[in-house]
Design a protein around this motif. Structure first.
Motif, PDB file in Angstrom:
ATOM      1  N   PRO A  59      25.142  20.609  97.455  1.00  0.00           N
ATOM      2  CA  PRO A  59      26.298  21.078  98.037  1.00  0.00           C
ATOM      3  C   PRO A  59      26.678  20.311  99.177  1.00  0.00           C
ATOM      4  O   PRO A  59      25.353  19.987 100.048  1.00  0.00           O
ATOM      5  CB  PRO A  59      26.048  22.467  98.055  1.00  0.00           C
ATOM      6  CG  PRO A  59      24.416  22.492  98.220  1.00  0.00           C
ATOM      7  CD  PRO A  59      24.056  22.089  97.403  1.00  0.00           C
ATOM      8  N   LYS A  60      28.031  19.857  99.302  1.00  0.00           N
ATOM      9  CA  LYS A  60      28.346  19.692 101.037  1.00  0.00           C
ATOM     10  C   LYS A  60      27.687  20.274 102.003  1.00  0.00           C
ATOM     11  O   LYS A  60      27.682  22.384 102.254  1.00  0.00           O
ATOM     12  CB  LYS A  60      29.757  18.839 101.236  1.00  0.00           C
ATOM     13  CG  LYS A  60      30.377  18.566 102.594  1.00  0.00           C
ATOM     14  CD  LYS A  60      31.488  17.764 102.182  1.00  0.00           C
ATOM     15  CE  LYS A  60      32.018  17.405 103.584  1.00  0.00           C
ATOM     16  NZ  LYS A  60      30.872  16.086 104.167  1.00  0.00           N
ATOM     17  N   LEU A  61      27.362  20.173 102.931  1.00  0.00           N
ATOM     18  CA  LEU A  61      26.571  20.634 104.109  1.00  0.00           C
ATOM     19  C   LEU A  61      27.258  20.906 105.427  1.00  0.00           C
ATOM     20  O   LEU A  61      28.026  19.672 105.587  1.00  0.00           O
ATOM     21  CB  LEU A  61      24.965  20.407 104.300  1.00  0.00           C
ATOM     22  CG  LEU A  61      24.146  20.428 103.408  1.00  0.00           C
ATOM     23  CD1 LEU A  61      22.618  20.207 103.660  1.00  0.00           C
ATOM     24  CD2 LEU A  61      23.650  22.277 102.805  1.00  0.00           C
ATOM     25  N   ILE A  89      18.766  23.080 100.539  1.00  0.00           N
ATOM     26  CA  ILE A  89      17.537  22.591 100.873  1.00  0.00           C
ATOM     27  C   ILE A  89      17.606  21.173  99.595  1.00  0.00           C
ATOM     28  O   ILE A  89      16.942  20.373 100.391  1.00  0.00           O
ATOM     29  CB  ILE A  89      16.698  23.430 100.781  1.00  0.00           C
ATOM     30  CG1 ILE A  89      15.958  24.369 101.280  1.00  0.00           C
ATOM     31  CG2 ILE A  89      14.643  22.414 100.339  1.00  0.00           C
ATOM     32  CD1 ILE A  89      16.569  24.054 103.171  1.00  0.00           C
ATOM     33  N   ARG A  90      17.571  21.673  98.755  1.00  0.00           N
ATOM     34  CA  ARG A  90      17.856  20.121  97.960  1.00  0.00           C
ATOM     35  C   ARG A  90      19.098  18.828  99.246  1.00  0.00           C
ATOM     36  O   ARG A  90      18.642  17.621  97.981  1.00  0.00           O
ATOM     37  CB  ARG A  90      18.634  20.308  95.962  1.00  0.00           C
ATOM     38  CG  ARG A  90      18.968  19.424  95.635  1.00  0.00           C
ATOM     39  CD  ARG A  90      19.325  19.917  94.080  1.00  0.00           C
ATOM     40  NE  ARG A  90      18.192  20.172  94.065  1.00  0.00           N
ATOM     41  CZ  ARG A  90      16.981  20.084  92.850  1.00  0.00           C
ATOM     42  NH1 ARG A  90      17.131  18.649  92.869  1.00  0.00           N
ATOM     43  NH2 ARG A  90      16.192  20.481  92.145  1.00  0.00           N
ATOM     44  N   ALA A  91      19.835  19.315  99.201  1.00  0.00           N
ATOM     45  CA  ALA A  91      21.659  18.822  99.593  1.00  0.00           C
ATOM     46  C   ALA A  91      20.914  17.867 100.966  1.00  0.00           C
ATOM     47  O   ALA A  91      20.711  16.549 100.694  1.00  0.00           O
ATOM     48  CB  ALA A  91      22.349  19.246  99.985  1.00  0.00           C
ATOM     49  N   PHE A  92      19.365  18.735 102.018  1.00  0.00           N
ATOM     50  CA  PHE A  92      18.864  18.485 102.644  1.00  0.00           C
ATOM     51  C   PHE A  92      18.611  16.906 102.075  1.00  0.00           C
ATOM     52  O   PHE A  92      18.263  15.977 102.425  1.00  0.00           O
ATOM     53  CB  PHE A  92      18.431  19.591 103.420  1.00  0.00           C
ATOM     54  CG  PHE A  92      17.756  18.571 104.753  1.00  0.00           C
ATOM     55  CD1 PHE A  92      18.460  18.480 105.705  1.00  0.00           C
ATOM     56  CD2 PHE A  92      16.367  18.746 105.130  1.00  0.00           C
ATOM     57  CE1 PHE A  92      17.155  18.145 107.248  1.00  0.00           C
ATOM     58  CE2 PHE A  92      15.594  17.848 105.819  1.00  0.00           C
ATOM     59  CZ  PHE A  92      16.308  17.890 107.444  1.00  0.00           C
ATOM     60  N   THR A 125       8.545  15.988  94.360  1.00  0.00           N
ATOM     61  CA  THR A 125       9.092  15.001  93.023  1.00  0.00           C
ATOM     62  C   THR A 125      10.642  14.946  94.175  1.00  0.00           C
ATOM     63  O   THR A 125      10.852  13.443  93.890  1.00  0.00           O
ATOM     64  CB  THR A 125       9.378  15.635  91.639  1.00  0.00           C
ATOM     65  OG1 THR A 125       8.461  15.744  91.199  1.00  0.00           O
ATOM     66  CG2 THR A 125       9.974  14.219  91.178  1.00  0.00           C
ATOM     67  N   LEU A 126      11.384  15.309  93.896  1.00  0.00           N
ATOM     68  CA  LEU A 126      12.796  14.763  94.875  1.00  0.00           C
ATOM     69  C   LEU A 126      12.457  13.800  96.510  1.00  0.00           C
ATOM     70  O   LEU A 126      12.700  12.994  96.767  1.00  0.00           O
ATOM     71  CB  LEU A 126      13.584  16.014  95.826  1.00  0.00           C
ATOM     72  CG  LEU A 126      15.159  15.945  95.897  1.00  0.00           C
ATOM     73  CD1 LEU A 126      15.850  15.193  94.659  1.00  0.00           C
ATOM     74  CD2 LEU A 126      15.498  17.467  96.760  1.00  0.00           C
TER      75      LEU A 126
END
Length: 162
Positions: A59-61, A89-92, A125-126
């Motif tokens: 998501p846009k943070l 956190i994925r977005a960050f 992994t990310l």
């Protein structure tokens, strides 16, 4: 070693854990929040949050203050949703991937119970296969404080200082 604890919290458990870790590590505390907040109760909370996590959404943070060059260590603190990290956190991580590559990374996850191994694996992994320096799991640390959570948090912080 200059450290930052970057966190997202929906119900307050991860916020509590991140604040405690930041105190113990003398770290900066950085909250990330999505522009469109996730529901925090009812069936929509689980449906929207779980779907977003499973679909690996980023998501846009809202704007946040993180200058990677200031830090040697970045602790990622997240609730576990559908067996993985929260979408904010994925977005960050996605937004800061290049600057995180030369940092020591650690992960602090909060959950109500269950397996968390996949959450750590997916963070690594990310982050481009970047091994985590330390990992900790806290079970509802704000809602259900106990000595086991305190010990896990102390051990986690000790491992990061060493």
């Amino acid at each position: 070693m200059k450290a930052a604890v970057v966190f997202y919290s929906l119900t307050g458990n991860t916020r509590f854990a991140a604040q405690e870790a930041a105190k113990r590590l003398h770290a900066d505390l950085i909250e990330v929040r999505p522009e469109n907040a996730f529901p925090d109760k009812g069936v929509r909370k689980f449906f929207r949050g779980g779907k977003s996590a499973v679909m690996k959404e980023t998501p846009k943070l809202l704007p946040y203050a993180f200058e990677a060059e200031q830090y040697d260590l970045v602790v990622l603190a997240t609730p576990v949703w559908a067996g993985t990290m929260s979408p904010p956190i994925r977005a960050f991580i996605t937004e800061n991937l290049a600057s995180l590559r030369d940092k020591a990374l650690a992960a602090l996850v909060c959950c109500g119970g269950g397996k968390t191994d996949k959450a750590f694996e997916r963070i690594e992994t990310l982050a481009g296969g970047h091994a985590l320096k330390a990992k900790a799991v806290l079970i509802d640390p704000k809602a259900r404080p106990d000595q086991d959570n305190e010990k896990r948090l102390d051990d986690f912080c000790r491992a990061l200082k060493g």
